[in-house]
Enzyme design. Structure first.
Site, PDB file in Angstrom:
ATOM      1  N   GLY D  15      10.465 -12.426   3.394  1.00 51.19           N
ATOM      2  CA  GLY D  15      10.934 -11.428   2.415  1.00 51.19           C
ATOM      3  C   GLY D  15      11.763 -10.290   3.198  1.00 51.19           C
ATOM      4  O   GLY D  15      11.819 -10.510   4.285  1.00 51.19           O
ATOM      5  N   VAL D  17      11.457  -6.911   4.066  1.00 48.24           N
ATOM      6  CA  VAL D  17      10.517  -6.185   5.063  1.00 48.24           C
ATOM      7  C   VAL D  17      10.119  -7.207   6.012  1.00 48.24           C
ATOM      8  O   VAL D  17      10.258  -6.782   7.483  1.00 48.24           O
ATOM      9  CB  VAL D  17       9.544  -5.406   4.460  1.00 48.24           C
ATOM     10  CG1 VAL D  17       8.764  -4.631   5.726  1.00 48.24           C
ATOM     11  CG2 VAL D  17       9.938  -4.454   3.497  1.00 48.24           C
ATOM     12  N   ASN D 109       2.234   3.557   3.659  1.00 49.10           N
ATOM     13  CA  ASN D 109       3.548   3.876   4.345  1.00 49.10           C
ATOM     14  C   ASN D 109       3.556   3.789   5.845  1.00 49.10           C
ATOM     15  O   ASN D 109       2.677   4.387   6.632  1.00 49.10           O
ATOM     16  CB  ASN D 109       3.680   5.448   4.164  1.00 49.10           C
ATOM     17  CG  ASN D 109       5.345   5.941   3.994  1.00 49.10           C
ATOM     18  OD1 ASN D 109       6.063   5.131   4.813  1.00 49.10           O
ATOM     19  ND2 ASN D 109       5.531   6.679   3.020  1.00 49.10           N
ATOM     20  N   HIS D 137      16.934   9.655  -4.169  1.00 50.40           N
ATOM     21  CA  HIS D 137      17.057   8.230  -4.083  1.00 50.40           C
ATOM     22  C   HIS D 137      18.293   7.607  -4.625  1.00 50.40           C
ATOM     23  O   HIS D 137      18.913   8.383  -5.646  1.00 50.40           O
ATOM     24  CB  HIS D 137      15.634   7.569  -4.625  1.00 50.40           C
ATOM     25  CG  HIS D 137      14.634   7.974  -3.736  1.00 50.40           C
ATOM     26  ND1 HIS D 137      13.767   9.101  -3.758  1.00 50.40           N
ATOM     27  CD2 HIS D 137      13.982   7.115  -2.747  1.00 50.40           C
ATOM     28  CE1 HIS D 137      12.555   9.004  -2.883  1.00 50.40           C
ATOM     29  NE2 HIS D 137      12.837   7.787  -2.310  1.00 50.40           N
ATOM     30  N   LYS D 141      16.422   3.237  -8.858  1.00 47.64           N
ATOM     31  CA  LYS D 141      14.768   3.610  -8.773  1.00 47.64           C
ATOM     32  C   LYS D 141      14.300   3.863  -9.933  1.00 47.64           C
ATOM     33  O   LYS D 141      15.092   4.534 -11.051  1.00 47.64           O
ATOM     34  CB  LYS D 141      14.616   4.773  -7.722  1.00 47.64           C
ATOM     35  CG  LYS D 141      13.165   5.261  -7.482  1.00 47.64           C
ATOM     36  CD  LYS D 141      13.117   6.215  -6.412  1.00 47.64           C
ATOM     37  CE  LYS D 141      11.528   6.591  -6.310  1.00 47.64           C
ATOM     38  NZ  LYS D 141      10.967   5.174  -5.784  1.00 47.64           N
TER      39      LYS D 141
END
Lengths: 252, 252, 252, 252
Positions: D15, D17, D109, D137, D141
């Protein structure tokens, strides 16, 4: 809370900051301004008026005599006057020993925002690779960088030393003189002088892929009032000498 | 619009910027990417593919040969490669005389934001008492201040000279070395190197009671694409040599 | 420059802004303050004092009478009073026809920074995919968004319409009420009310990989002074009616 | 430190991340990446490779099975996958009881900057009259305001409730719909959607004459790496379930 303080005197009441403090004391529900004195006034008026605490924004030349009088008479003091060194602080500690129950707060900065900025910067500093400080002031200021910026950089440097942080990365090999700012304990500090500005500071911290910025904008001497009132509300519960308003704030 | 350009070649197509430009040309409805060449490829493929204009992000060592070929073959060029001095620009002007109708755009900066920041700073500078520049970059950068910051300061200084602006006020009498930044033509420039930053610049202008701040944040090489596409859209209407993308933008 | 103006009157001299304008006129080398009038004073003192131009920061109820008197007597006027609609402007145009050589400047905003912010935002808007406006004011303000923020958004929308810009991208499908701000001609405007703030505005423009931010911070009524002085310096060269200080500024 | 952890596995290694986390583990001196698994791989490879801890950035559908396997085999876990509710947390607590000494960290987070921003905002909030949140952002989003902005507003509101802070001042009487943002527990939150932005948030606090601004800019998924590495360094000393990376940071 052990103390019940309501009657307040202001020393230096005709100075720019002192006048603001008179207004702030007057406007606070829990306090009454019972004496507003300046150079030439008889300080014994404090006793006559029943003042339980004073706010002192006067001058290094007279503040020690003011405080000697207050301590002798059991009047608490919240002091924003500058010029305190270790010798003066030691002298106050000795005088306070003879007057248990009396509290004196000496604070170089009554702006809660400035205190928070310094505190947060020191907490955050060890988590980041890079930290730099920008301060912006009106162009009539004589010193660069500002005292608050220097102090902030020292606190950042101390926090990183304690945490064992690596030196900050900087590949600069070609540079104009001054382009990278002043070096305060290894922290770069940049001072701008801009007409229209009052007193502003920004601390920028950065690591891979992210930055954190903490900025304080001070537009008006009125910004000292909440800090001074916080000092008055807490002074009776802190007998002896306290240096730094942060000791009266709940910052955890 | 006199020109009808649609077939585009990219030189330096495997470089970081060049690869982004291939993507951008490919994604634009009005253009077709007909040639993506890099070192080792035969430049005559441009002619074979019918390219009407090229984008050149290559190297100072090869760009003059690339442009000579393009000009001879009546292919317009939009050039982001660095290293152009007056001698090189003169040589291009002479070559272009022999190929009327062909346009070459040499631009040190294809970021529209950087161009707007410089332009607006120069327009605003004479209306203010104080102007300073802050640039913030990643800590792997070798020079301080950045080339864009220097250029911005020079443009600000020139605009103030032309308007007869007074020198900027600055009462600094006690200063740590570097605290007031670098002096570029009388404009103070401050360079920060922060991990996590890419390329950022802020111009702060101040007069009595107010400040104006113009900030440009560049996060990605993709930011060159709109400028390069603007160059391609306009190059056929600007035969001869043009230096600076601002000449193709409607900024009034 | 055709005009030689030096003797200035101020109407509304005891109001907050008017008092600042008296100070500013007094401090300017080229001008002399010859009359400082307020409600109750006899306006014919303007003629007696030899005033060549007036600054009017009064009230919508009296400004038309003030200006009628000035125009009849050939006194130029620089006007910051609000409440002008098309009917009032037409009336002034007719009165000025009978007094050729007299100039009247009506300006909704004398802050040069606010004018530059609006101008630059409109110029830049068509080059970006996204533009939004943030305004920040003290919490005693009655309207949200501010008049300047609305005007800025309208100018941005107009510039984009004229350039044929695409609608701004926004994939929001789940939203709390108000999270995306107010919609002014398709431009999102966000109003913050923060104790300690005065009057601040930020326009943020963004495209692939970069953003441009234009911010104006107004801390003090003193910020109107440079605009009013600019008005006085140019009014004699602009007979008839002028609406908007930007017409006296060299912004190209 | 009781634990000596060096061999690390990554789940969800292909992935976006997860791939960043593989790089980060690989680059850290004290860790060795011994397994990089994704959907379709046999999770028993963790045991074969001798992994002492895993990093899990996978999917709500598979994370509970992954963790059950890890806990059974005494492998610590640092988890950034979303979708944990109280039922899932309780189930993990029960499973961990049967494997004393094993630690699992669930963190919504991993950006240290976001955690510091929320923490500092909550500490500072009771000292100020006004607090508002701006989040900025990219325009792709789907939700507004962002989850982090909502969470920040909730923490600010809770801190003010606990301190007995007064409601925030706001004299707005005329307003366009949405101009004052969304109301989250009495805290105004403003969401901007700007092309070129990634993920940014600003908390502005103000009192008489001063403001404090805390801003977090996240430009890249690489920003999760320092938080994940901090998790790995501390997980062996925190057996059982921990929710929130802030519990591993020294923030006082």
């Amino acid at each position: 809370m052990t103390g019940e303080i309501s009657k307040i005197g202001v020393l230096g009441a005709q100075g720019k900051v002192g006048a603001e403090m008179c207004k702030a004391v007057d406007a606070a529900d829990e306090f009454t301004l019972v004496a507003a004195l300046d150079a030439g006034d008889d300080i014994s008026a404090l006793v006559d008026s029943g003042a339980q605490a004073v706010v002192d924004f006067t001058h290094p030349d007279v503040v020690m005599a003011n405080l000697a009088f207050c301590i002798e008479n059991g009047i608490h003091a919240v002091v924003g006057t500058t010029g305190f060194d270790e010798a003066r602080l030691d002298q106050l500690r000795r005088q306070l020993e003879a007057s248990p129950g009396t509290g004196v707060l000496i604070a170089p900065n009554f702006s809660i925002g400035a205190i928070l900025m310094m505190r947060f910067s020191a907490i955050a500093a060890p988590f980041y690779d890079s930290v730099e400080v920008i301060e912006l002031h009106h162009p009539d200021k004589a010193d660069a960088p500002s005292g608050t910026a220097r102090r902030t950089a020292e606190l950042i440097a101390a926090a990183r030393r304690e945490a064992g942080s690596a030196p900050m990365p900087d590949a600069t090999s070609t540079s104009l003189d001054g382009a990278r700012g002043a070096d305060v304990d290894g922290v770069r500090v940049h001072g701008l002088r801009i007409r229209g500005m009052v007193a502003h500071q920004e601390v920028i911290l950065g690591g891979p892929g992210e930055t954190l910025t903490i900025r304080h904008d001070s537009m008006d001497r009125a910004s000292f009032a909440p800090g001074v009132l916080t000092g008055l509300r807490n002074i009776a519960d802190h007998p002896g000498l306290t240096v730094g308003l942060e000791n009266f704030l709940d910052l955890d």
